[in-house]
Enzyme design. Sequence first.
Site, mmCIF file in Angstrom:
data_model
loop_
_atom_site.group_PDB
_atom_site.id
_atom_site.type_symbol
_atom_site.label_atom_id
_atom_site.label_comp_id
_atom_site.label_asym_id
_atom_site.label_seq_id
_atom_site.Cartn_x
_atom_site.Cartn_y
_atom_site.Cartn_z
ATOM 1 N NE ARG A 209 -4.133 1.820 2.211
ATOM 2 C CZ ARG A 209 -4.413 2.780 3.094
ATOM 3 N NH1 ARG A 209 -3.622 2.957 4.133
ATOM 4 N NH2 ARG A 209 -5.463 3.562 2.949
ATOM 5 C CB ILE B 186 -5.685 5.466 -1.061
ATOM 6 C CG1 ILE B 186 -5.473 3.952 -1.058
ATOM 7 C CG2 ILE B 186 -5.003 6.092 0.123
ATOM 8 C CD1 ILE B 186 -3.991 3.547 -1.214
ATOM 9 C CB SER B 187 -10.600 2.588 0.142
ATOM 10 O OG SER B 187 -11.372 3.139 -0.870
ATOM 11 C CD GLN B 188 -11.451 2.058 7.391
ATOM 12 O OE1 GLN B 188 -12.392 2.767 7.019
ATOM 13 N NE2 GLN B 188 -11.479 1.336 8.479
ATOM 14 N N PRO B 189 -7.867 0.320 4.310
ATOM 15 C CG PRO B 189 -5.631 -0.055 4.897
ATOM 16 C CD PRO B 189 -6.726 0.944 5.006
#
Lengths: 793, 230
Positions: B54, B80-83
């Site tokens: 990431r 960028i989305s939360q994992p």
Amino acid sequence: MNKQKLLFSIALLSAAIIAFQLALMQILSIVQWYHFAYMVISVALLGFGAAGTVLAIFKKTLINRIDILLPLLMISTGIIIALVTDVSQMSFIRFDSYLLFAEYSHTGKLLLTYLLFFLPFFLGALAIGLIFVKYVDNIGKIYFANLFGSGAGGMIALCLIWLFFPKQLPAFIAILPVIAGVLLLPVTKRFFFIGFTILAASVIVWKCFNPPQLILSEYKDISKTLLLPEAKITSEKTSPYGVIQTVSSPVLRYAPGMSLTAQTTAQIKMAAFINGEWFGAVTEWKRTDTSLILDYTTAALPYIMANRNKVLVLRSGTGIDVAHAISRGVKYITAVEPNSIIISTLRDEFSRETDSLFFHPGVSIHTIEPRTFLMMDTSHYDLITLPMVGTFGGSSGLYALQEQFYLTKEGFHEMWRKLNAGGVISITSWMDYPVRNPLKILATIAEVLKESGLQNPKEHIAAIRSWGTITFVMTRSPLQQAEIINIRNFSEEMMFDPVILPKLDSGERTRNNQFQDERFFDYVDQILSSESSRFYEDYDFNIKPATDNKPYFSQYIKWGNLERLGEFFGNRSLPFFEIGYLLVIITLIQISLISFILIILPLFKIGWKGKSKTGIILYFSGIGLGYMFVEMVFIQRFILYFGNPVYSASAVITSLLIFSGIGSYHSKYFSFNRKRLIILFSFIISMLIAYSIILTPILQNTIHLNLFLKLFIVFLLTAPLAFCMGIPFPAGLTQVSKTNTGAVPWAWGINGCISVISTALATIIAVEMGFTWVMLFAALAYCLPMLVQWKPR
Amino acid sequence: MNIRLSTLFLLLFIILSSWQDPYKQGREALVKNYIEKRGVKDNAVLNAMRNVKRHLFVPQNQMANAYNDRPMPIGYGQTISQPYIVAYMTEIIKPKPDFKVLEIGTGSGYQAAVLAEIVKEVYTIEIVPELGNTAAPRLQKLGYKNVNVKISDGYHGWKEHAPYDAIIVTAAAEFVPPPLIQQLKDGGKIVIPVGSPFMTQTLMLIEKKGKKITTKSLMPVVFVPFTRKG
């Protein structure tokens, strides 16, 4: 020093400071959001308190150099006003409200922004404070000039905002303090001041022709829209309502919560934005597109139930609901939209893009607050539609402090009375999570129906839900069997689900759209039951209906539950639920802490001991709190009266400041007469208590009058009170100057700090307890100076 | 001789250590503490989350925070989305090695990379050219040859490669574009977040079974993740 010049100079400077404050509010609302603008400006306004502190500590040194300092400070204020917006847009200082919670560097940038905007207010206030202290014997006239200038400044800003974009305003406003400084140029250091004035003039001319480039937060709606292919701004207008922009792009689409069975492209021609935030979609009505968009959403519910002939569209915005009504064959449509600029823009500039929607023979438009219209209108309707509640994905409480009178219980009662037999009120909301908006709408409808004395209120409500939206209808007559069948058929066809309908099977509610958390339906049932009061108490958010006294529909915070919610959602998430109201609390804490320091600091210089210290604090805090509380209540009450926030604020501020100024002018009759002052305070307190009872009925009974009569009534109501409220400050300062000269700037500073605190405090009291209490607290605040006068020294 | 040998070993150890991925531990911890613990069970998804770096998808100044379980700004108003959300969205479509998946909203390319670790083909569309033009070479450089990036309006989907086993929409929309439903295989799934970045979002699952389309509002997600109690 020439007294006339001095008075004129202080009036010019005061006008500039108020005008700059208003311009800055607009600028920060454009680049960030209104609430952050409020937070930044509140801190910046503490420049007044800080000037008092500096004066108290360095009084002697500063007074000795007053001839040089006054023009220097005034001209510097002008230069800084002209430049400060440019500096705030530089990358090292430009912060983004959203990133405050994600990147810690933005906290530092916010602090720098505070400091930057604090500067012009501090320098300007220091000049005013110097004059107050030096010429305290003449305080009545000086304060009159100060108030008169401030009132004029508000009007100047209002006029300028119609003519120039907010980014252009600071340069024009900067002319005023420079002229104020030039009027007071000393005979000594002639060359320096000529050079300094030329520098100031050059900066102003340069900035007039090269205004700063405002860089909007990349998270603002317009910033994202402009990233779309071929997106371009097609129109841009400035007004006190904000900067209105329209954007076109071939890929712009709008279909809130559209059915999954729809095959439409949902394309729209343009979108309108106010201060960079989404305002509405601009659509046509002749083409099938327009009708298709809303016909495939839950908002079509009132039209599929029965034919409608006469429709009232409240807050019609860009006209999409009006277009929908036309496409459904409605003959008479009354559209109410307070923002006259958006109406004139769409009607005059974009008549082709809107298929001349606003010229349609069946459409009549009223540019007034919806609730004011409801109070004045005598017609009856088959359908009253309200604008969509909430924004896609939730607004995070950004609108928590917006007064929405049309969403109060009283507002719904007014609408209910205007329905024909068989008529309905329709309102759509996004499904938020945790659920708040739909529950508060339902609670409002249910309570209004109960209060209307209906035997079975449930027979007057229907609601359907799509994957993202829910629409409620409140019917004047009990739901008919044919209507129920139509609702069921429509729901099935669109893959929506009925939520409230007579004889509903529980399985029907989630046939097409399921929830992982199905407690929503229990909540709905509890609100409709006789146990609703208990549910309001138990639910984590405040979903009690809003009232005219507390018209904050979107305020959901329950302070007692914050800790539990913090555990549930995570403490760092809380701001994202209710950021609007939390920001006011954060602002209050910030300004209270800074004010405390600013008030305490001078005591190291002027001494801690002495009976008069407590008296000064109580006296000047009391009149600061009282005055601002009254101003806030008047503005709020007159918004509904005039049906327009801009006119309301202008009328109230202008009349309050001018009549207070006249009061100040006559303050010498009270300065050394405690008895008179006590009578004066008693009169103010009595009037405030009386106003908390009679103001609303007076306004309600005269709301139908024409604008000039209304203005006359406003002046009648405000003039005597404002006149009296203008006296205590100069009278108090004169008293202080005779007993404790060193404390004059301190007293002035206290008043400055408390005035800033009181705006945030008044908002919190209004939200928690209602506006009647703000008025009563104002009366209570005026008891403080009265007690001080009573106390034998 | 012994000293020489141990010096050599030490040097070798230092060199090997520097070759190792310094973010590997962070990634492992992220998967263990934030993703696995909160209910993501699909091994393929967990492995993909362990494999995709990431930190190579976030802005350079954010690299140190890359393995915090939170969304991050990547410019142009996008995140960028939360994992955890990436893992959850990937698991919810029940990905299989032979799947063809369409993604709407490439952004940084992170979600596409996670999908590419599991499925056969990934088609991803980005409307902002600056983002698309950065993500495409990044994915290529990282060896994701089964990812195809197109800069276009996601509304229309990618008709040439339809139908898809699943569609993941990473940019929240006020409505579900009809072409996406058309391009979905029978029995296919669409997962879409409803809400704005940095605010509360609700994930929604759409399933197509013949002519019937059903939706299910899944877990609500917020800036800092939480698990709903009770």
